[in-house]
Design an enzyme around this catalytic site. Structure first.
Site, mmCIF file in Angstrom:
data_model
loop_
_atom_site.group_PDB
_atom_site.id
_atom_site.type_symbol
_atom_site.label_atom_id
_atom_site.label_comp_id
_atom_site.label_asym_id
_atom_site.label_seq_id
_atom_site.Cartn_x
_atom_site.Cartn_y
_atom_site.Cartn_z
ATOM 1 N N GLU A 191 61.431 -23.848 21.308
ATOM 2 C CA GLU A 191 61.411 -22.515 21.907
ATOM 3 C C GLU A 191 62.717 -21.789 21.598
ATOM 4 O O GLU A 191 63.771 -22.427 21.471
ATOM 5 C CB GLU A 191 61.241 -22.666 23.430
ATOM 6 C CG GLU A 191 61.302 -21.340 24.189
ATOM 7 C CD GLU A 191 60.906 -21.476 25.668
ATOM 8 O OE1 GLU A 191 60.696 -22.605 26.142
ATOM 9 O OE2 GLU A 191 60.801 -20.420 26.324
ATOM 10 N N ASN B 65 51.616 -18.089 27.916
ATOM 11 C CA ASN B 65 52.290 -19.272 28.446
ATOM 12 C C ASN B 65 52.498 -19.149 29.950
ATOM 13 O O ASN B 65 53.044 -18.135 30.425
ATOM 14 C CB ASN B 65 53.675 -19.415 27.787
ATOM 15 C CG ASN B 65 54.481 -20.563 28.377
ATOM 16 O OD1 ASN B 65 54.149 -21.740 28.163
ATOM 17 N ND2 ASN B 65 55.503 -20.248 29.147
ATOM 18 N N GLU B 66 52.080 -20.151 30.703
ATOM 19 C CA GLU B 66 52.348 -20.248 32.155
ATOM 20 C C GLU B 66 52.222 -18.889 32.843
ATOM 21 O O GLU B 66 53.108 -18.462 33.593
ATOM 22 C CB GLU B 66 53.729 -20.880 32.392
ATOM 23 C CG GLU B 66 53.794 -22.305 31.880
ATOM 24 C CD GLU B 66 55.049 -23.076 32.298
ATOM 25 O OE1 GLU B 66 55.928 -22.500 32.957
ATOM 26 O OE2 GLU B 66 55.133 -24.266 31.949
ATOM 27 N N TYR C 214 56.187 -31.685 33.950
ATOM 28 C CA TYR C 214 57.541 -32.237 33.870
ATOM 29 C C TYR C 214 57.755 -33.079 35.114
ATOM 30 O O TYR C 214 57.397 -32.652 36.222
ATOM 31 C CB TYR C 214 58.592 -31.129 33.844
ATOM 32 C CG TYR C 214 58.551 -30.280 32.594
ATOM 33 C CD1 TYR C 214 59.106 -30.724 31.410
ATOM 34 C CD2 TYR C 214 57.962 -29.021 32.623
ATOM 35 C CE1 TYR C 214 59.076 -29.942 30.262
ATOM 36 C CE2 TYR C 214 57.924 -28.227 31.486
ATOM 37 C CZ TYR C 214 58.491 -28.689 30.306
ATOM 38 O OH TYR C 214 58.459 -27.920 29.175
ATOM 39 N N GLU D 89 53.120 -29.027 27.018
ATOM 40 C CA GLU D 89 54.499 -29.276 27.467
ATOM 41 C C GLU D 89 54.463 -30.499 28.372
ATOM 42 O O GLU D 89 53.732 -30.517 29.365
ATOM 43 C CB GLU D 89 55.086 -28.083 28.228
ATOM 44 C CG GLU D 89 55.368 -26.871 27.350
ATOM 45 C CD GLU D 89 56.107 -25.756 28.081
ATOM 46 O OE1 GLU D 89 56.907 -26.062 28.987
ATOM 47 O OE2 GLU D 89 55.857 -24.594 27.733
ATOM 48 N N GLN E 170 61.184 -30.568 24.895
ATOM 49 C CA GLN E 170 61.115 -29.929 23.600
ATOM 50 C C GLN E 170 61.700 -30.896 22.568
ATOM 51 O O GLN E 170 61.826 -32.071 22.889
ATOM 52 C CB GLN E 170 61.867 -28.605 23.653
ATOM 53 C CG GLN E 170 61.241 -27.643 24.670
ATOM 54 C CD GLN E 170 61.742 -26.219 24.599
ATOM 55 O OE1 GLN E 170 62.385 -25.804 23.631
ATOM 56 N NE2 GLN E 170 61.472 -25.434 25.638
HETATM 57 O O1 AHR Z 1 60.261 -26.033 28.292
HETATM 58 C C1 AHR Z 1 61.012 -25.223 29.137
HETATM 59 C C2 AHR Z 1 60.149 -24.249 29.912
HETATM 60 O O2 AHR Z 1 59.340 -24.965 30.803
HETATM 61 C C3 AHR Z 1 59.165 -23.437 29.106
HETATM 62 O O3 AHR Z 1 59.735 -22.289 28.570
HETATM 63 C C4 AHR Z 1 58.128 -23.089 30.123
HETATM 64 O O4 AHR Z 1 56.874 -22.891 29.544
HETATM 65 C C5 AHR Z 1 58.168 -24.247 31.097
HETATM 66 O O5 AHR Z 1 58.227 -23.805 32.403
#
Ligand code: AHR
Length: 502
Positions: free
Chosen positions: A25, A170-171, A237, A283, A336
């Site tokens: 990113e 995205n999100e 995450y 992600e 990432q």
């Molecule tokens: O990967 C970091 C961030 O995490 C990304 O930009 C977003 O899509 C997610 O919240």
């Protein structure tokens, strides 16, 4: 004695190589100062770092998601084409930075072409317009003869790039996201974007913006878009300074995939769809330490997580989960790849490989075509309920997944059934675990190759001065006759076993 039972005759699904995808990113030192750094002694003639590319190559990453992430929701792709000196520097609203636009569509897609990596582009559904999304597909994929395709040719690339993978935002659910909106409105808007993008190039594959697979957003979006998209995205995450929470948390992905499998089946059945949506887990990673720049500007390079061995074990568990659900997963992207919550960490003159690099590399290299059934029975750990689990990165209740096995395993085999790869993570902090490998309906025919990710203790890290504290050890073992193996404490083991199905 623990048992790991592998039934190579019970195929769970075919593994799509895209399961080992990545994500880069425009954020902190991911692109600028990471992948691309013209001032580095490792820069090639285009400004991309050859040492970073070599490390990515060893990971065998087949596909990269770009340019965001939250970044994309205020990114105008037309800023990043044409002569570099004419490109505007923009205020960047997601991460409170500025964007030079020195790396744009042509730089990224040409780099992908040179390196043999498939690009996966995400369109701006925040501040971006329908026209912008349409013209981006035209710029990338149309043959010359129309305005945007001719502009691509004028910018030096007459042949279409042929980008197949396109994400619809995205999100878009997040209040932190530029242009966020309720799920129902996202569905209406995404259908409009999908329609013009598909009319521009009917061969593209579309990825809907899901959430974490556990939310009402996922149900509404799947219901609203299943007939026109190929994949539904999930982001997860996890992480915690508490070793056990860190090890347990990836099971949130197992829960998310189990729920999405049921929803996908149900929607396909009720709507009479002839194809099923697959999951783009675009992600996923351990991330809890460094969150600078998300809610406020920061002086620090954002999101430069430093990983320990425990995180590498958590990443191994994620990969086991993905392999067990591979029939559902069309793609997964480690978030990432460089500097920002990443396995590769650079400074201008060099790089080192973080702990999480090693299991990802081993899995990517040794996973075979077909995922097969595995079963583990051995010592378990009971997680105590704690209030800090209510943290934003942990959503699933633990009660029905507790206690959990200290060993977690997955297995894949080749088409002919002559080799099986068994991947085992031992989360026991102090003790080795002896396990009998029960290979159902199969006979071992030769020495097994063993690769193990090891380190002195679960909080061990690598850095520029100690790049090998956590590393991989290679060995061979004879599993003919006595098929027991001692899995080292806090380790990930990849066994390649030659066999014959009987
Ligand atoms: O990967 C970091 C961030 O995490 C990304 O930009 C977003 O899509 C997610 O919240």
């Amino acid at each position: 004695m623990s048992v790991i039972r592998v039934d190579a005759t019970r195929v769970l699904g075919r593994v799509d190589r895209r399961l080992f995808g990545g994500f880069v990113e425009h954020l902190g030192r991911s692109i600028y100062g990471g992948l691309y750094e013209p001032g580095s002694p490792h820069a090639d003639e285009h400004g991309f770092r050859s040492d970073v590319v070599a490390a990515l190559k060893d990971l065998r990453v087949p596909v990269l998601r770009w340019p965001g992430g939250n970044f994309v929701s205020n990114y105008h792709w037309t800023d990043g084409i044409g002569p570099v000196e004419d490109r505007p520097t923009r205020m960047e609203l997601a991460w409170h930075l500025t964007e030079s636009n020195h790396v744009g569509t042509d730089e990224f897609l040409r780099w992908c072409e040179r390196e043999g990596i498939e690009p996966f582009l995400c369109v701006n559904m925040g501040s971006g317009s329908l026209d912008e999304a349409q013209s981006w597909v035209e710029y990338c994929n149309a043959p010359v003869g129309t305005y945007w395709a001719d502009l691509r040719a004028a910018n030096g690339h007459p042949e279409p790039y042929g980008v197949k993978l396109w994400a619809l935002g995205n999100e878009m659910y997040g209040s932190y996201q530029v242009g966020s909106l309720p799920a129902e409105q996202y569905v209406v808007k995404a259908r409009q974007f999908a329609a013009v993008m598909k009319r521009t190039d009917p061969s593209i594959q579309l990825i809907a913006c899901g959430k974490d697979g556990l939310d009402e957003w996922d149900r509404i979006v799947l219901e609203g878009l299943a007939d026109i998209v190929d994949m539904h995205s999930i982001h997860t995450y996890t992480g915690s300074p508490n070793y056990w929470v860190n090890q347990f948390a990836p099971y949130q992905a197992e829960r998310a995939l189990t729920r999405m499998r049921a929803l996908i089946d149900d929607v396909a059945y009720r709507k009479g769809l002839d194809k099923k949506v697959r999951i783009s887990y675009d992600e996923w990673n351990v991330w809890y330490r460094y969150t600078e720049g998300i809610f406020a500007p920061s002086d620090q390079p954002p999101l430069e997580e430093r990983y320990d061995l425990g995180d590498a074990l958590a990443v191994s568990t994620y990969l086991n989960i993905f392999l067990r659900h591979c029939d559902l997963i069309g793609m997964a992207n480690l978030a990432q790849m460089v500097n920002v919550i990443a396995p590769i960490f650079t400074r201008t003159d060099s790089l080192f490989l973080q702990t999480i690099y090693h299991p990802f590399r081993l899995y990517s290299e040794h996973t075979q075509a077909l995922s097969v059934d595995t079963f583990v029975d051995g010592p378990t750990h009971v997680l105590e309920e704690r209030p800090e689990w209510e943290h934003w990165i942990w959503r699933a209740p633990v009660s029905d997944m507790n206690p959990f096995q200290l060993l977690d395993a997955s297995a894949t085999r080749d088409e002919d059934g002559t080799t099986v790869t068994v991947t085992v993570v031992n989360r026991d902090r102090e003790n080795a675990v002896d396990a009998r490998l029960d290979l159902v309906a199969a006979q071992v025919t030769g020495l097994a190759q063993v690769s193990t990710v090891v380190g002195p203790e679960p909080y061990a890290t690598n850095d520029f001065d100690h790049p090998e504290t956590v590393h991989v050890v290679e060995d061979q073992v004879d599993l003919r006759g006595d098929a027991t193996y001692r899995f080292a404490p806090h380790s990930t083991t990849v066994l390649r076993i030659p066999l014959a199905l009987v």
